[in-house]
Design an enzyme around this catalytic site. Structure first.
Site, mmCIF file in Angstrom:
data_model
loop_
_atom_site.group_PDB
_atom_site.id
_atom_site.type_symbol
_atom_site.label_atom_id
_atom_site.label_comp_id
_atom_site.label_asym_id
_atom_site.label_seq_id
_atom_site.Cartn_x
_atom_site.Cartn_y
_atom_site.Cartn_z
ATOM 1 N N ALA A 62 0.972 -1.045 0.156
ATOM 2 C CA ALA A 62 -0.092 -0.235 0.296
ATOM 3 C C ALA A 62 0.843 1.232 0.134
ATOM 4 C CB ALA A 62 -0.925 -0.516 1.222
ATOM 5 N N GLU A 81 -0.520 -8.896 -0.417
ATOM 6 C CA GLU A 81 -2.416 -10.246 0.021
ATOM 7 C C GLU A 81 -2.822 -10.090 -1.497
ATOM 8 O OE1 GLU A 81 -2.075 -6.980 3.358
ATOM 9 O OE2 GLU A 81 -3.791 -7.481 3.454
ATOM 10 N N GLY A 100 0.092 -5.395 0.808
ATOM 11 C CA GLY A 100 -0.826 -4.730 0.028
ATOM 12 C C GLY A 100 -0.764 -6.074 -1.036
ATOM 13 N N GLU A 125 4.163 -5.584 7.779
ATOM 14 C CA GLU A 125 2.879 -4.337 8.479
ATOM 15 C C GLU A 125 3.599 -4.267 9.971
ATOM 16 O OE1 GLU A 125 1.972 -6.554 6.040
ATOM 17 O OE2 GLU A 125 0.410 -5.658 5.189
HETATM 18 N N1 DAK Z 1 4.701 3.465 -0.452
HETATM 19 C C1 DAK Z 1 5.400 4.357 -1.275
HETATM 20 N N2 DAK Z 1 6.322 4.688 -1.636
HETATM 21 C C2 DAK Z 1 7.180 3.041 -1.648
HETATM 22 C C3 DAK Z 1 6.764 2.222 -0.878
HETATM 23 C C4 DAK Z 1 5.244 1.909 -0.331
HETATM 24 N N3 DAK Z 1 4.679 0.714 -0.083
HETATM 25 N N4 DAK Z 1 7.794 1.343 -1.189
HETATM 26 C C5 DAK Z 1 8.520 1.933 -1.962
HETATM 27 N N5 DAK Z 1 8.164 2.862 -2.355
HETATM 28 C C6 DAK Z 1 9.382 3.966 -2.985
HETATM 29 C C7 DAK Z 1 10.218 5.216 -2.309
HETATM 30 O O1 DAK Z 1 9.873 5.693 -1.020
HETATM 31 C C8 DAK Z 1 11.416 4.924 -2.831
HETATM 32 O O2 DAK Z 1 10.532 6.830 -3.050
HETATM 33 P P1 DAK Z 1 11.701 7.849 -3.480
HETATM 34 O O3 DAK Z 1 12.400 8.047 -2.450
HETATM 35 O O4 DAK Z 1 12.787 7.927 -4.423
HETATM 36 O O5 DAK Z 1 10.541 9.020 -3.425
HETATM 37 C C9 DAK Z 1 10.842 4.415 -4.048
HETATM 38 O O6 DAK Z 1 9.512 3.635 -3.668
HETATM 39 C C10 DAK Z 1 12.009 3.409 -4.862
HETATM 40 O O7 DAK Z 1 12.248 2.637 -2.674
HETATM 41 P P2 DAK Z 1 13.593 2.417 -2.153
HETATM 42 O O8 DAK Z 1 14.614 3.308 -2.781
HETATM 43 O O9 DAK Z 1 13.503 2.736 -0.942
HETATM 44 O O10 DAK Z 1 14.181 0.923 -2.585
HETATM 45 P P3 DAK Z 1 15.065 0.044 -2.283
HETATM 46 O O11 DAK Z 1 15.964 -0.743 -3.605
HETATM 47 O O12 DAK Z 1 15.760 1.129 -1.274
HETATM 48 O O13 DAK Z 1 14.027 -0.675 -1.542
HETATM 49 C C11 DAK Z 1 12.067 -1.700 -0.201
HETATM 50 C C12 DAK Z 1 13.113 -1.412 -2.031
HETATM 51 C C13 DAK Z 1 10.781 -2.457 -1.398
HETATM 52 C C14 DAK Z 1 13.475 -2.472 0.298
HETATM 53 C C15 DAK Z 1 11.502 -0.552 0.206
HETATM 54 O O14 DAK Z 1 10.941 0.530 -1.073
HETATM 55 C C16 DAK Z 1 11.160 -0.717 1.370
HETATM 56 O O15 DAK Z 1 10.787 -1.590 2.252
HETATM 57 N N6 DAK Z 1 9.066 -0.630 1.333
HETATM 58 C C17 DAK Z 1 7.857 -0.161 2.004
HETATM 59 C C18 DAK Z 1 7.887 -1.852 2.376
HETATM 60 C C19 DAK Z 1 6.916 -1.709 2.683
HETATM 61 O O16 DAK Z 1 6.825 -2.004 4.380
HETATM 62 N N7 DAK Z 1 5.642 -2.249 2.368
HETATM 63 C C20 DAK Z 1 4.590 -2.691 3.322
HETATM 64 C C21 DAK Z 1 3.482 -1.383 2.815
HETATM 65 S S1 DAK Z 1 2.724 -1.656 4.537
HETATM 66 C C22 DAK Z 1 -4.992 -2.009 6.420
HETATM 67 C C23 DAK Z 1 -4.397 -1.196 4.979
HETATM 68 C C24 DAK Z 1 -3.996 -1.477 3.948
HETATM 69 C C25 DAK Z 1 -2.172 -2.041 4.663
HETATM 70 C C26 DAK Z 1 -2.554 -2.827 6.292
HETATM 71 C C27 DAK Z 1 -3.640 -1.975 6.721
HETATM 72 N N8 DAK Z 1 -5.985 -1.947 6.684
HETATM 73 C C28 DAK Z 1 -6.155 -0.186 6.719
HETATM 74 C C29 DAK Z 1 -6.104 -1.741 8.013
HETATM 75 C C30 DAK Z 1 -0.936 -2.821 3.831
HETATM 76 C C31 DAK Z 1 -0.347 -1.906 4.121
HETATM 77 C C32 DAK Z 1 0.569 -1.951 3.520
HETATM 78 O O17 DAK Z 1 1.151 -2.601 2.570
#
Ligand code: DAK
Length: 272
Positions: free
Chosen positions: A83, A131, A128, A151
């Site tokens: 997400a 998921e 997400g 998460e």
């Molecule tokens: N959202 C927004 N931007 C993201 C992103 C994300 N999930 N993942 C990566 N990006 C962006 C980074 O911010 C960066 O943007 P800039 O800084 O260049 O503007 C660009 O993509 C490149 O990312 P990195 O520079 O970080 O690239 P790396 O190769 O160094 O690292 C990575 C890749 C995938 C390991 C890292 O980007 C990372 O850890 N990203 C976050 C992954 C993550 O935690 N995903 C889960 C998100 S939480 C709910 C509804 C929904 C959900 C839960 C509850 N309710 C309301 C109940 C769902 C939650 C999620 O999905």
């Protein structure tokens, strides 16, 4: 094979999604390929993307020329990195609620979809993203893919069906481990636990997935539809009864006589 892709005309347009079709070569039947097109943000899914995905799937449900849908991410680094954390960070609780409901609407729609929805996972499938992939009927991954539900590291829980669907796909123990550790696993590990059906090299990845999907598009669309409805009937008190009902329904459709009589004639069936 990807050079044979055509644009799928669907309105309203959304730059976050690219829609292509692959022509199967019989009766104008096609595979729809939906590409999440936010490569710079690793295809993180925002509200606009969720709404468009829901609209497109509802539209495609009524398009009898589309036999299957492949969902993938732009570029070769991410399927969906989750997400959109940037937009979530500014949410009021009510925004968060709407976001959660929309995401769940999407995964429920995929779960209950009556044409096969295939995740072609080409890199990160996190939060997400994992998921959405898990809600799909089949998952094919490129060898560089990374899966996880991080998460808990962000102080939240999986909210788009992760606690519901993951255990159905990889079993309770494996799902609990991924969901409470926030650990990631690679494609080989995902294959071992059954999170993905097959792993392909990154080179020509989409072609490899299309080839697989093509192989089951020759089967009866009606029989595939009833199979998916039976497999994915949640909260059904009597799944055997549901299966019998759908089995009976198969005999109301001409595909059953086409398939059965073709077998007896030792010919290949040509389904409607
Ligand atoms: N959202 C927004 N931007 C993201 C992103 C994300 N999930 N993942 C990566 N990006 C962006 C980074 O911010 C960066 O943007 P800039 O800084 O260049 O503007 C660009 O993509 C490149 O990312 P990195 O520079 O970080 O690239 P790396 O190769 O160094 O690292 C990575 C890749 C995938 C390991 C890292 O980007 C990372 O850890 N990203 C976050 C992954 C993550 O935690 N995903 C889960 C998100 S939480 C709910 C509804 C929904 C959900 C839960 C509850 N309710 C309301 C109940 C769902 C939650 C999620 O999905």
């Amino acid at each position: 094979m990807t050079e044979n892709l055509n644009n799928y005309e669907f309105l309203p347009k959304n730059d976050y999604l690219l829609l292509k079709t692959f022509n199967l070569g019989f009766k104008n039947k096609q595979i729809l390929i939906i590409i999440i097109n936010r490569e710079k943000s690793l295809n993180a899914v925002n509200i606009d993307i969720l709404k468009s995905l829901i609209n497109i799937l509802k539209h495609v449900e009524n398009d009898s020329n589309i036999l299957s849908i492949i969902l993938t991410g732009a570029g070769n680094k991410a399927f969906i990195a989750g997400a959109d954390i940037k937009s979530m960070n500014t949410y009021h609780p009510e925004d968060a609620y709407k976001y959660s409901v929309l995401g769940q609407d999407l995964v429920k729609l995929i779960n209950s979809f009556d044409k096969p929805v295939i995740a072609a996972i080409n890199g990160y499938a996190l939060g997400g993203g994992c998921e959405i992939a898990t809600a799909c009927h089949l998952r094919y991954a490129s060898e560089n893919s990374i899966f996880g539900q991080p998460e808990v590291k962000l102080g939240i829980i999986a909210g788009w069906g992760g606690t519901v669907n993951l255990k159905r796909v990889i079993g309770l123990g494996n799902a609990t481990k991924l969901l409470i550790s926030g650990d990631t696993i690679n494609s080989d590990e995902a294959l071992k636990v059954g999170l993905v059906n097959m792993v392909f090299p990154l080179e020509n990845f989409l072609q490899s997935v299309i080839k697989e999907v093509k192989s089951f598009c020759k089967n009866s669309p009606n029989a595939i539809k009833n199979t998916l409805l039976s497999i994915n009937s949640f909260n059904n008190d009597d799944p055997y009864k549901k299966e019998s009902n759908l089995f009976r329904d198969s005999f109301k459709h001409e595909d059953s006589s086409i398939g059965l009589s073709a077998f007896l004639r030792k010919e290949k069936p040509e389904f409607k």
